[in-house]
Scaffold this motif. Structure first.
Motif: not given
Length: 664
Positions: A328-332, A367-373, A481-490
C-alpha cells in the motif's frame, strides 16, 4: 519502461525534497536527490525529451546548492522545485497519452536560475581532486604479476557518468583481473565525476587495453601505464579518494565484472495480470467440476491424479494472488507532498506519520484507493486540525499530528486517517444541515454524534463557511463512501469532540476472490461477504416483535431489524411459489448503518468465490454487488451489505428518523 521509471523517480524526488525541507542536514537525502535528478535527466535526454532534460539539468544546479549549504534550501526555493516536479509529472502524463512531452520549461528554468543568482552565500571552494594514486598494497595484491594502470577521463558534457564508468570498468575487466578501481564496484551506481581509473593484471598489450577503454562512448582521454612490474612500489602516499576503493578491493574478477546486480523484477502490464486472474478463476471452476465427475467414475488411480491436480492448482492460485498484491506504500508515498502543500496553504503545523507501508493489497484496490484517501486527508487538515493559536489555547501542542495507518484485519485491510484536532461538533453539524435544508429543526434535536457523522456523508453537505480551493462545495465524504462501496468495502467515522477524529476504510484484500457465506432464499443461492457476517442462528431460537410496523429480532443484548432475503433480492430470489418456503435461519449482517438480521431458508456453507462485477445499471438498482459461478454452473449473486442496511434504524421509526439524502 521510461514512463514507469520516470514516475518512480518523480515520486522519490517529491518525498526527498519534502524530507530535506524538514531535515536540511541530512546528507544522505541530499545525495539521493542529486542522484535521482541526474538519472532522470539522463533518461529524458536518451529518449529525446529535450524539455524535460533541460529542466532537470537546471534543477541539478539548485540541488548542488544543497551540497554547499549547511542550512539547506529556503521555502521559496523548495516551492519552485516542487513546481518543477509537478511540470515534469504533467509531461510524463502527456507522453503517455499523446507521445509528446508538452512542456514549456523556459519560465521555470528562469526561476531556477534566479535562485542561483540570488544565492549570496560564498560556499567554500572545494580543493582540486587529488591525483588518483595506486593503493599502497597494490604490489601485495599483484603477487609478482604485471599490473597496468588505466586512467580514463570522460567528456565534460557526459550525460550518464555512472553508466559510462561502468562500461569502462567492464571493458577493461574483460582483458584481465581488476585489483582495484575508482569508482569502486559499490559506488559506481552513484558516480557523478569524470575520472575513472582501474589497476588491472593483464597480459594484453597497452594498445589493446587503450582500445578497449576508448571504445566506450563519451571517453575524452585514456592513459595506460605500468603500475607494478616485478618489484613492489614503495613510498606511495595513499589519497583519501583511493582509501575507499582500497578498503574494498575487487579481489575476484567476477565482482568487478558485475559491479551491480541485474534487476530481480519484471514489469508486466496490469491488463495481463487481470487476464491471468480470470483464467485462474476458470481453472478453479473446471477443477471443481472434474472433482465432482471423478467421484462418479470408478477409474483406478483417478482420485490420486485429482488430488495432485488440486494441490497444484491451489499452489498456482495462491501464487497468482501474490502476483497481484502490491504494498500500500504505492499510494501512501504521495501524501507527504500533499500534506506539506496543504499545511502551507492553511498556515497550519502538521506532523505526518505513515504506519504499515509494507501492508499488501490487491493492485486493483490500490489503484482506486488514492482519491478517497485524498478527500479524508483534506478534511482532516481543513476541518479537523486547528490553527496553532487555537491549539495552544486548547492546551495542545501547536503542531498537530495526522496519522495514516494500514493493517490487516482478518480477511480485509483497514486503513485509518486519524487526527488530533477539534473533533466533530454534533450541534454545529445539525445547525448547518438545517440551514441547507437537509433536515428540519425538529429532526435536528435528535442528532447525536452518530447522526452528525451520517450527515457528513450527505451529498451537498459542507461545514465550510465559504467555498474555497479546498472545501465548501459539498463534494467529498459522499464520494468517499460511493467509491469504497464500489470496491466492496465500508468507511466509518468516529470522533470525540475536542480530541480528534478517526476515519477508517475497510476493504477486501482482493476483489477477485472472496470468502462468502452461501445461503438460500426462494430456492436460489446468494452469497454474503464473510467479513460482513457477524454470526448466524436459528430463527426459532429468538422472539420476533413488531415495532412501529416493522419486524425486529429480539436478542439478549439488542433488537435488530429483521428482513427476509426473498424480499430484499426480489425477483432474483425466484418465483412467488419459491418465496413461500419458510425461513429457518438468520444471518446478522454488518453494514454502513449498523447491523440487521437477514432471514434465509437455508445455510449452505462457506465458499471461495471468483467474483465478477455486474453491469452498472444493474448494480445501482439492486442490493447486490457482484456475481460468481459455482462448481455446478449456477450463478450466485453477492449481497451488497451497505445497501441492505441503509434506511434501517433499530431505535427510531421511519417517520421519526431524519431522512438523509446520502441514504436515499
Amino acid at each position: 519502461m521510461f514512463l514507469a521509471e520516470g514516475r518512480e523517480h518523480l515520486q522519490e524526488l517529491n518525498l526527498a525534497v519534502v524530507r530535506i525541507e524538514e531535515t536540511p542536514d541530512d546528507r544522505q537525502t541530499v545525495d539521493e536527490i542529486f542522484r535521482i535528478a541526474h538519472s532522470l535527466k539522463g533518461m529524458s535526454a536518451t529518449m529525446g525529451f529535450a524539455g524535460m532534460a533541460a529542466l532537470t539539468h537546471e534543477m541539478e544546479d539548485v540541488f548542488e546548492l544543497l551540497r554547499q549549504r549547511k542550512h539547506g534550501l529556503q521555502r521559496a526555493e523548495i516551492d519552485v522545485c516542487l513546481e518543477c516536479l509537478d511540470a515534469l509529472e504533467a509531461a510524463v502524463d502527456a507522453i503517455e497519452t499523446g507521445g509528446a512531452e508538452e512542456i514549456t520549461p523556459e519560465p521555470l528554468i528562469e526561476r531556477l536560475r534566479a535562485l542561483i543568482r540570488d544565492d549570496h552565500e560564498s560556499p567554500e571552494e572545494s580543493a582540486p581532486p587529488s591525483a588518483l594514486d595506486p593503493p599502497t598494497d597494490l604490489s601485495e595484491m599483484a603477487q609478482g604479476r604485471r599490473v597496468v594502470q588505466i586512467a580514463v577521463t570522460l567528456r565534460a558534457d557526459v550525460d550518464m557518468p555512472s553508466v559510462r564508468a561502468y562500461m569502462v570498468l567492464a571493458a577493461v575487466a574483460k582483458l584481465g583481473e581488476t585489483l582495484a578501481c575508482v569508482p569502486s564496484p559499490a559506488d559506481v551506481d552513484t558516480f557523478v565525476g569524470r575520472d575513472v581509473i582501474a589497476w588491472v593484471v593483464s597480459e594484453n598489450t597497452d594498445g589493446e587495453l587503450h582500445s578497449a577503454a576508448v571504445g566506450v562512448p563519451d571517453v575524452a582521454t585514456c592513459e595506460v601505464t605500468e603500475a607494478v612490474a616485478d618489484a613492489a612500489v614503495d613510498g606511495v602516499e595513499e589519497s583519501d579518494a583511493v582509501a575507499a576503493s582500497a578498503a574494498t578491493p575487487a579481489s575476484k574478477p567476477d565482482n568487478t565484472n558485475r559491479p551491480h546486480h541485474g534487476s530481480s523484477t519484471v514489469r508486466v502490464d496490469a491488463e495481463r495480470l487481470d487476464q491471468l486472474m480470470h483464467a485462474m478463476g476458470e481453472l478453479v471452476l473446471n477443477r471443481t467440476q472434474v472433482e465432482v465427475l471423478a467421484t462418479q467414475a470408478d477409474v483406478p488411480g483417478l482420485q490420486q491424479a485429482i488430488q495432485g491436480l488440486t494441490r497444484t492448482s491451489h499452489a498456482l492460485q495462491s501464487m497468482v494472488m501474490q502476483v497481484r498484491m502490491i504494498p500500500v506504500e504505492a499510494v501512501l508515498l504521495r501524501f507527504p507532498r500533499l500534506v506539506r502543500d496543504l499545511s502551507v496553504k492553511l498556515s497550519k503545523q502538521v506532523e505526518l506519520e505513515l504506519i504499515g507501508k509494507d501492508t499488501e493489497l490487491d493492485r486493483s484496490v490500490v489503484d482506486s484507493l488514492g482519491d478517497p484517501l485524498v478527500h479524508l486527508i483534506r478534511n482532516s487538515l481543513d476541518h479537523g486540525l486547528e490553527p496553532p493559536a487555537d491549539r495552544i489555547a486548547a492546551g495542545k501542542p501547536p503542531t498537530g499530528t495526522l496519522t495514516i495507518a494500514a493493517r490487516h484485519a482478518g480477511g480485509s485491510i483497514a486503513i485509518t486517517v486519524k487526527d488530533d484536532g477539534r473533533g466533530i461538533d454534533p450541534a454545529r453539524v445539525a445547525a448547518v444541515a438545517v440551514d441547507r435544508g437537509l433536515i428540519t429543526r425538529e429532526q435536528a434535536q435528535l442528532i447525536d454524534m452518530r447522526g452528525a457523522i451520517e450527515l457528513l456523508f450527505a451529498p451537498g453537505f459542507s461545514t465550510a463557511a465559504e467555498v474555497g480551493a479546498l472545501s465548501g462545495r459539498g463534494v467529498g465524504m459522499d464520494a468517499v463512501r460511493e467509491k469504497i462501496r464500489e470496491l466492496g468495502g465500508e468507511v466509518t467515522v468516529t470522533s470525540v469532540q475536542g480530541e480528534g477524529t478517526v476515519n477508517e476504510i475497510r476493504l477486501p484484500l482482493t476483489l477477485a476472490i472472496m470468502s462468502a457465506l452461501l445461503v438460500e432464499a426462494g430456492a436460489r443461492p446468494f452469497g454474503i461477504p464473510l467479513q460482513r457476517v457477524e454470526r448466524t442462528m436459528r430463527l426459532d431460537d429468538h422472539p420476533v416483535r413488531s415495532v412501529a410496523g416493522r419486524k425486529m429480532l429480539v436478542l439478549k443484548d439488542e433488537a435488530l431489524p429483521l428482513r427476509r432475503a426473498v424480499d430484499v433480492f426480489g425477483a432474483a430470489a425466484g418465483t412467488a411459489a419459491d418465496a413461500e418456503a419458510p425461513d429457518t435461519h438468520v444471518v446478522i449482517v454488518r453494514g454502513v448503518e449498523g447491523s440487521i438480521a437477514l432471514s434465509v431458508s437455508k445455510l449452505i456453507g462457506q465458499r471461495e468465490l471468483v467474483t465478477r462485477p455486474l453491469p452498472p445499471n444493474v448494480a445501482q438498482k439492486a442490493a447486490v454487488s457482484g456475481a460468481a459461478v459455482l462448481s455446478n454452473g449456477d450463478i450466485v449473486l453477492l449481497a451488497d451489505c451497505d445497501a441492505l442496511t441503509l434506511n434501517t434504524h433499530p431505535a427510531l421509526s421511519a417517520g421519526e428518523r431524519p431522512t438523509l439524502a446520502a441514504a436515499v
